[in-house]
Write an enzyme that holds these catalytic residues in place. Structure first.
Site, mmCIF file in Angstrom:
data_model
loop_
_atom_site.group_PDB
_atom_site.id
_atom_site.type_symbol
_atom_site.label_atom_id
_atom_site.label_comp_id
_atom_site.label_asym_id
_atom_site.label_seq_id
_atom_site.Cartn_x
_atom_site.Cartn_y
_atom_site.Cartn_z
ATOM 1 N N LYS A 76 -82.728 26.142 -130.895
ATOM 2 C CA LYS A 76 -81.774 25.363 -130.488
ATOM 3 C C LYS A 76 -80.377 25.624 -130.359
ATOM 4 C CE LYS A 76 -79.762 20.928 -131.115
ATOM 5 N NZ LYS A 76 -80.049 19.127 -131.379
ATOM 6 N N SER A 151 -79.753 15.644 -128.619
ATOM 7 C CA SER A 151 -79.331 16.323 -127.781
ATOM 8 C C SER A 151 -79.880 17.757 -127.335
ATOM 9 C CB SER A 151 -78.550 16.977 -129.024
ATOM 10 O OG SER A 151 -78.641 17.817 -130.245
ATOM 11 N N SER A 175 -82.120 13.034 -132.240
ATOM 12 C CA SER A 175 -82.708 15.073 -131.921
ATOM 13 C C SER A 175 -83.136 15.382 -131.490
ATOM 14 C CB SER A 175 -80.889 15.261 -132.073
ATOM 15 O OG SER A 175 -79.722 15.249 -130.998
#
Lengths: 486, 95, 484
Positions: A76, A151, A175
């Site tokens: 990420k 997210s 997330s």
């Protein structure tokens, strides 16, 4: 190659079926073919990945390969990676080449993994749909009209689409678990403090935790073992030995006591999701578990408490983006205040500003006690709910999200978006671990089962998830992507 | 607790985010609804409940007083928007 | 005319003498190239985290023990949020509600030798900011973050001082404690110790405090006195002219010897303190605190008492000689070498302090070492040199004209002559050379002779170049002249 799990790929590399370079090239080709549509990557580090793969192959040739050597991963874009753009999904950091590696990145490099690139995300990890990225929304590989969740939406979509076998995400209010659920993969949020936060761009420091996202619990166990552990650079990381998570896989579930929080099966729960979750629980019963209903009475206060605490911490954590030492800086500032105000107005997107403003307001004089202090008191009550429940049962099970993935653009109103996180957010407030595993499909959209355990119960959670994956094949389902193009 | 336009402008100023009047109005509405949600907390009885700042009841570990960092100024200033003579530059600060 | 009373409280920021910063492993050394000691944590790069320095904690606790303060079991770091270019993270990590040092007190000594207790509200740990350099850098301000993250102990007094002189005495007492403890170099010129003063005035006898002004930038003993004196005067004039003191921050301008209001901000500051989520509560167990307590050196107040009680010094001497760690150490070393506290005290406060003051030097910069001075005092005490000759030896030592008192005494033939034969020979010569004075002496009334003998003593001392023992000369002369 793209269908295999980390475990399978490791075996193939060891057996010499293909090299790490061949594997890396194949996946880079797939990213090239498919990610234009999915948008799951912000940065693809092809050159570096091939060099790392070559190094891994050489190590293997010399008999120096470790278990993870040569395995491709994605990160990420919240993890600082030295020499590589690290944006956190924000215009603010569009030009930020990190001068250092996060602790987990160091660990993964040390283990010989090959990083293919940095995945898309909601800006500063604020969002539940990946629509808040400066780099555009990510599409759900199962249905290109749906969101992948957020997210860590880029990581979830990339794994689901077979662009990479596993990825790291972070989870502040769901997330990892919610996008894992939306994309039909396995995602684990470890106990707060289990994985170092050093080098992970902070959203809400007392809630943030990094974890693995992969196709199976077994792969997550492998990856968690590589990234977990005490870090002298993170005061909140826990000094506690890291077990061999894979060794724990295989224990029988006979006698396992499962609690179903009644608050997780209430209004607003999609019937397809409820049916899938209840069916999954029946599978566990067939594996020898017993089930009872429990109550987490403060569940409905978790969202308000979270939306006080997280924005407050964020408002302070994001003050460092001031256009002075790194990141975006507005053109021709006329004075200091102009430098700050325009840099931050231009660099941050709407949701980030919204949370900074909320956090700033609730921390300001006259409001602190009513909001921040109150939320922290409620946080203790929420934690107590879990501690009490774990007196009676070993784990809790429920949905990861009230609905399957929703349509892109469907939730315009921030509050209705926030309410999506009803089943994930309390877990971060309490700091306990949670895992989401694929447990069904609603049409073409996956459904996730969430399993929660007491502090540091990752070995049990991973085994419980693994046993389900031995008994079912939801985790083997793959989205029908334009394979012919790949 | 209701939110006024001035509250939003004040928060924006404290947070150093330039906000036009239209934008501020838009946020008054959003933030008002978020705060209304947060206000639900007032209904929870928290008498005698200590605030919880960290999920685990752990305490601060102390680091030995050793210099472990070397000079990496040039490395760190490569990502800086404006530097001269090793200094970060900002518009002139008037004291 | 109304009589006014000034009320003063001080906030003193002391840089702690740790090797590394409070939350990072970067060096705290003073004077390095700009930003060469600002590491990733100090710069507030995205993703970095703080870890607390054990020495900073130990030093703060030692200070607390030194002022007999309560040391709370738990202290907590908070964030103080505001934007400024020398504050990299946009917040300062500090301690707002749960400081590491609780209430304590300090005894100050005033010029007349009297003492007064000043209460300390608390002391807390925090990180220092960087520096803004306002010289012209392409029309911009330059930011150096080397200082960012240096540990500070902020010591907050109660408003217990009633004059500028008391404030100075308090500041000196704090300076003495932190340097005695070795937790700071106390160097005010380099900013190791900085001071803000809260000043208000009220009619004498009134209970209620007046409105206070906070004066920033009073960073020397002299400035503290001047700034407070000016500010009190300004407030009194203002009130007497029918005005009102406003609560504000004022800056002391040492060049113009005045305080002036700092530009009022459009909005008042709201620092939005909240507990720092990157740091956990600091818990000090009793064993740790006891261990630090047992390692404490003797502090100024204890030293002063010992100098009086055990060494028999006057209250004044004991106060002066214990006023700083360097002074006390020097004095004790001189005493050790010469074996006499009173003599050592006289020389340190007399000849040595006089010379230091003339050249504006601190005792740690003295060209005469304590051992050198101690040996010299010993030579006076064993009558090797006269007091007068000793002053010459001291001057020679001061000017580096010899390595030790003995060497100088030898080289210059300053050894006191106590051999009565040699003295008698000199006396005989003087009597032979002074027939007129001898006749006058002989003719004088016996009671006037005492005065007249001075002439002969002077001549003999001159002849001996000051080395003859004056008492001996006196006695022998009287005997000879009276029996001529």
């Amino acid at each position: 190659m793209h269908d295999k799990t980390l475990t399978e790929l490791a075996a193939a590399l060891t057996a010499g079926e293909f090299s790490s370079r061949e594997l890396t090239q194949s996946l880079l080709g797939r990213i090239d073919a498919l990610d234009g549509e999915l948008n799951s990557f912000i940065t693809i580090t092809a050159e570096q990945a091939l060099a790392d793969a070559d190094r891994a192959d050489q190590a293997r040739a010399k008999g120096e390969a470790g278990p993870l050597t040569g395995l491709p991963l994605a990160l990420k874009d919240i993890f600082c990676t030295e020499g590589v753009k690290t944006t956190c999904g924000s215009r603010m950091l569009d030009n930020f080449i990190s001068p250092y590696d996060a602790t987990v990145v160091e660990k993964l490099k040390h283990a010989g993994t090959v990083c293919l690139g940095k995945t898309n995300m909601d800006e500063f990890a604020m969002g539940s749909s990946n629509e808040n990225s400066f780099y555009g929304p990510v599409k759900n590989p199962w249905d290109l009209t749906a969101v992948p969740g957020g997210s860590s939406g880029g990581s979830a979509a990339a794994v689901a689409a077979g662009l990479v076998p596993a990825a790291l995400g972070t989870d502040t209010g769901g997330s990892i678990r919610q996008p894992a659920s939306f994309c039909g993969i396995t995602g684990l949020k470890p106990t707060y403090g289990r994985v170092s936060r050093y080098g992970i761009i902070a959203y809400a420091s007392s809630l943030d935790q990094a974890g693995p996202m992969a196709r199976t619990a077994e792969d997550c166990a492998w990856l968690l073992g590589a990234i977990a552990g005490h870090d002298l650079r993170d005061s909140t990381s826990v000094a506690r030995g890291v077990p061999d998570y894979r060794e724990e896989l295989g224990a029988s579930l006979s006698g396992l006591k499962i609690g179903l929080p009644k608050e997780y099966f209430g209004d607003g729960l999609d019937p397809n999701v409820e049916a899938a979750v209840r069916e999954a629980v029946r599978v566990y019963e067939s594996l020898g578990a017993t089930v009872r209903e429990v109550s987490l009475p403060h569940t409905h206060h978790a969202i308000p408490a979270y939306y006080v605490i997280a924005p407050a911490e964020a408002s302070s954590n994001l003050s460092r983006y001031d256009g002075v030492r790194f990141g975006h800086r507005c053109d021709n500032p006329k004075d200091l205040i102009d430098l700050y105000e325009r840099t931050r107005a231009e660099g941050f997107g709407e949701e980030v500003k919204r949370r900074i403003l909320i956090g700033t307001h609730t921390l300001s004089e006259g409001f602190f006690d009513a909001y921040y202090k109150k939320a922290q008191q409620v946080r203790r009550l929420i934690r107590q709910d879990f501690l009490d429940a774990f007196e009676d049962v070993d784990v809790l099970m429920g949905p990861a999200s009230p609905t399957p993935a929703f349509d892109l653009g469907a939730k315009k109103d921030p509050v209705s978006m926030y309410l999506q996180d009803i089943y994930t957010i309390a877990i971060n407030l309490a700091g306990i671990p949670g895992i989401s595993i694929p447990a069904g499909l609603a049409g073409s959209r996956p459904i996730g089962l969430q399993i929660l355990g007491p502090y540091f119960a990752e070995p049990q959670l991973l085994n419980i998830a693994h046993q389900f994956q031995q008994a079912t094949d939801w985790h083997r389902q793959r989205p029908a992507l334009g394979e012919e193009n790949a | 607790m209701s939110l006024e336009h001035a509250d939003v402008q004040r928060a924006a100023h404290l947070a150093r985010i330039a906000l036009g009047d239209d934008e501020a109005s838009h946020y008054v509405d959003d933030l008002g609804r978020i705060l209304a949600m947060a206000d639900q907390l007032q209904a929870v009885d928290t008498k005698g409940v200590a605030p919880l700042a960290h999920p685990l009841d752990s305490t601060q570990r102390l680091r030995a007083d050793e210099v472990t960092e070397t000079d990496q100024r040039d490395h760190f200033q490569r990502c800086a928007p404006a530097v001269a003579d090793g200094l970060y530059l900002v518009p002139r600060v008037v004291e | 005319m109304m009589e006014w009373e000034t009320v003063i409280g001080l906030e003193v920021h002391v840089q702690l003498a740790t090797r590394s910063k409070i939350f990072s492993g970067a060096s705290t050394a003073f004077g390095a190239e700009p930003n060469s000691q600002a590491c990733a944590v100090d710069l507030g790069l995205p993703g970095v985290l703080p870890v607390l320095n054990e020495s900073a904690v130990a030093m703060a606790v030692k200070f607390g023990l030194g002022i007999n303060a309560e040391i709370p079991e738990v202290s907590i770091f908070d964030r103080k949020n505001y934007f400024y270019p020398d504050l990299p993270k946009g917040y300062q990590t500090s301690q707002m509600h749960h400081p590491i040092v609780g209430p304590g007190e300090v005894e100050i000594t005033l010029e007349d030798g009297s003492t007064k207790r000043i209460r300390i509200h608390h002391a807390h740990l925090e990180e220092d900011a960087g520096k803004s350099l306002h010289e012209d850098f392409q029309g911009m301000t330059g930011i150096d973050l080397n200082r960012a993250g240096t540990p500070l102990l902020e010591i907050v007094s109660e408003p217990d001082m009633r004059s500028a002189k008391e404030a100075v005495a308090y500041l000196k007492a704090i300076h003495a404690i932190v340097t005695y403890l070795g937790i700071s170099d106390g160097n005010m010129a380099e900013g190791s110790m900085r001071c803000d003063a809260n000043v208000s005035v009220r009619p004498k006898g009134q209970e209620e405090f007046g409105t206070r002004a906070e004066i920033k930038n009073v960073n020397s003993f002299r400035f503290v006195e001047r700034a407070i004196a000016f500010e009190a005067e300004r407030q009194i004039e203002l009130i007497e002219d029918g005005g009102k003191v406003v609560q504000e921050t004022r800056l002391f301008d040492p060049d113009r010897d005045e305080t002036r209001s700092m530009r009022t901000k459009e909005h008042a500051n709201d620092y939005r303190y909240f507990p720092c989520p990157d740091l956990l509560p600091v818990v000090l167990d009793q064993a740790y605190v006891d261990h630090l307590r047992s390692s404490l050196p003797e502090l100024p107040a204890e030293k002063r008492a010992r100098f009086q009680d055990e060494l028999g010094l006057s209250a004044y001497d004991a106060g002066v000689l214990s006023s700083s760690r360097a002074m006390a150490e020097y004095f004790e070393a001189v005493k050790e070498v010469c074996g006499d506290a009173k003599q050592a005290a006289n020389w340190v406060q007399g000849e040595l302090s006089g010379a230091l003051n003339r050249e504006n030097l601190g005792i740690d910069q003295s060209p005469v070492t304590a051992t050198q001075l101690g040996e010299l005092v010993a030579r006076v005490m064993d009558d090797t040199v006269s007091g007068k000759a000793a002053k010459q030896v001291f001057a020679a030592l001061w000017n580096g004209e010899g390595d030790s008192a003995d060497a100088i005494i030898d080289a210059r033939g300053l050894k006191q002559v106590t051999d009565s034969g040699a003295i008698e020979a000199m006396i005989d010569q003087v009597i032979a050379d002074s027939p007129v004075q001898v006749a006058q002496y002989r003719d004088a009334d016996p009671e006037k002779r005492g005065k007249m003998i001075g002439y002969f003593v002077g001549q003999v001392m001159k002849a001996s170049r000051g080395t003859a023992n004056p008492q001996q000369v006196n006695a022998l002369l009287k005997d000879k002249l009276d029996n001529l």
